[in-house]
Design a protein around this motif. Structure first.
Motif, PDB file in Angstrom:
ATOM      1  N   GLY A 245     -65.534  36.679  37.726  1.00 49.73           N
ATOM      2  CA  GLY A 245     -66.776  36.042  38.196  1.00 49.73           C
ATOM      3  C   GLY A 245     -66.416  34.684  38.460  1.00 49.73           C
ATOM      4  O   GLY A 245     -66.892  34.232  39.769  1.00 49.73           O
ATOM      5  N   ASP A 246     -65.669  33.906  37.690  1.00 52.56           N
ATOM      6  CA  ASP A 246     -65.571  32.656  37.936  1.00 52.56           C
ATOM      7  C   ASP A 246     -64.047  32.195  38.258  1.00 52.56           C
ATOM      8  O   ASP A 246     -63.670  31.016  38.070  1.00 52.56           O
ATOM      9  CB  ASP A 246     -65.776  31.733  36.487  1.00 52.56           C
ATOM     10  N   MET A 247     -63.313  33.041  38.816  1.00 52.70           N
ATOM     11  CA  MET A 247     -61.848  32.889  39.084  1.00 52.70           C
ATOM     12  C   MET A 247     -61.971  33.010  40.629  1.00 52.70           C
ATOM     13  O   MET A 247     -62.091  34.050  41.253  1.00 52.70           O
ATOM     14  CB  MET A 247     -60.948  34.069  38.276  1.00 52.70           C
ATOM     15  N   MET A 248     -61.076  31.960  41.129  1.00 58.79           N
ATOM     16  CA  MET A 248     -60.823  31.915  42.632  1.00 58.79           C
ATOM     17  C   MET A 248     -59.326  32.181  42.671  1.00 58.79           C
ATOM     18  O   MET A 248     -58.637  31.290  43.108  1.00 58.79           O
ATOM     19  CB  MET A 248     -61.069  30.311  43.051  1.00 58.79           C
ATOM     20  N   SER A 249     -59.102  33.291  42.960  1.00 55.93           N
ATOM     21  CA  SER A 249     -57.636  33.830  42.842  1.00 55.93           C
ATOM     22  C   SER A 249     -57.455  35.072  43.976  1.00 55.93           C
ATOM     23  O   SER A 249     -57.885  36.126  43.678  1.00 55.93           O
ATOM     24  CB  SER A 249     -57.139  34.176  41.609  1.00 55.93           C
TER      25      SER A 249
END
Length: 314
Positions: free
Chosen positions: A273-277
């Motif tokens: 959810g909070d990972m920009m990958s």
């Protein structure tokens, strides 16, 4: 999340000192930690701001020793910029930063690490032969057991992707031998990610590839290694733990346990959810395809929204 990556430059006609090198390395370390935890898309803007500061600072004079240290610190930052771009799905930018990193690097182990990262881009995009060539090129200049362990493990992964069981297992054995001889506590900052848990994670990745290309019986040792990695990764290595969970789910599915695969995938999804990958999406694709082949409806329903969501690469 914000870091002040642009401190005041020294006045014109003054010199760059060790304080500036220390600042640059401290900021690079902080941004590297953000990348590990939240993905490359979460800190690319800050990395670029710090590179802009470096461009201006590099124009100032410095002693020969400071200049050398500053060049190496800039190489580390470009390597991080390349890695964050790669993780965000920006291959062209990644390649450009890796080449710049090589231009600045004067430490042979750092050169090896940059070439390792270039190889990982090839491997991620389905080019194991090209990746293997890059890892072998890196091994020519690697001068530590720790770096040689990283390179041998990744060579094993390439061989496994190409269905070469003998070479994969031989390289994996060499990786474990080199790691046993390494001093992990004194590893360089750019290579410190590769600890006993990451070794378990890549061991699991090698067995996962062998289970897909050679013999599904490799799913069992893959599960064992990946479980060790998942339970060992700290929260600050959330991206690596997510990757390991995805591979673990795939191996449970290969073994015919769709329920356990869904539970494990759920743990991976909870961390995204909070990972920009962008790499997370890429690693979910084989799991999604296998779930479709095996009619694992619950698992497929769980991960389909992630594959459709837009990739954020700020």
């Amino acid at each position: 999340m914000h870091y002040d990556a642009s401190p005041a430059l020294p006045p014109p006609q003054t010199r760059i000192g060790l304080v500036h090198v220390r600042h640059l390395r401290a900021m690079t370390s902080a941004l590297r930690a953000v990348d590990y935890r939240y993905g490359g898309g979460s800190c690319r803007t800050q990395v670029q701001a710090l590179l802009s500061w470096c461009d201006k600072a590099f124009a100032h004079s410095a002693s020969a020793a400071v200049r050398r240290d500053f060049r190496c610190a800039i190489a580390e930052l470009h390597a991080l910029a390349g890695w964050t771009a790669f993780d965000a799905g920006l291959g062209g930018s990644a390649h450009r930063h890796f080449l710049l990193a090589l231009n600045f690097a004067e430490d042979e182990d750092l050169v090896a690490n940059i070439r390792y990262r270039m190889g990982r881009v090839h491997l991620h995009h389905g080019g194991p032969a090209e990746a293997l060539g890059m890892f072998r090129l890196a091994a020519i200049v690697a001068n530590s057991h720790h770096t040689n362990a990283i390179l041998a493990a990744n060579q094993a992964w390439c061989h496994a992707e190409m269905g070469d069981r003998v070479s994969a297992l031989a390289s994996l054995g060499r990786a474990h031998d080199e790691f046993a001889r390494s001093d992990v506590e004194r590893a360089a900052p750019w290579a410190a990610f590769f600890d006993v848990h990451d070794l378990s994670g890549i061991t699991g990745a090698v067995y996962t590839s062998l289970a897909r290309t050679v013999d599904r019986g490799f799913a069992r040792p893959a599960i064992t290694a990946l479980h060790q990695a998942v339970t060992g990764y700290r929260d600050d290595m959330a991206r690596s733990r997510t990757f390991a969970l995805i591979a673990l789910s795939l191996n449970h599915l290969v073994e015919g346990d769709a329920d356990e695969a869904a539970v494990t995938a759920g743990l991976a999804v909870a961390q995204t959810g909070d990972m920009m990958s962008a790499r997370t999406r890429k690693k979910l694709e084989p799991l999604h395809a296998e779930a479709g082949r095996r009619r694992a409806t619950t698992l497929r329903t769980l991960i389909t929204p992630l594959l459709r969501a837009p990739v954020l690469a700020a």
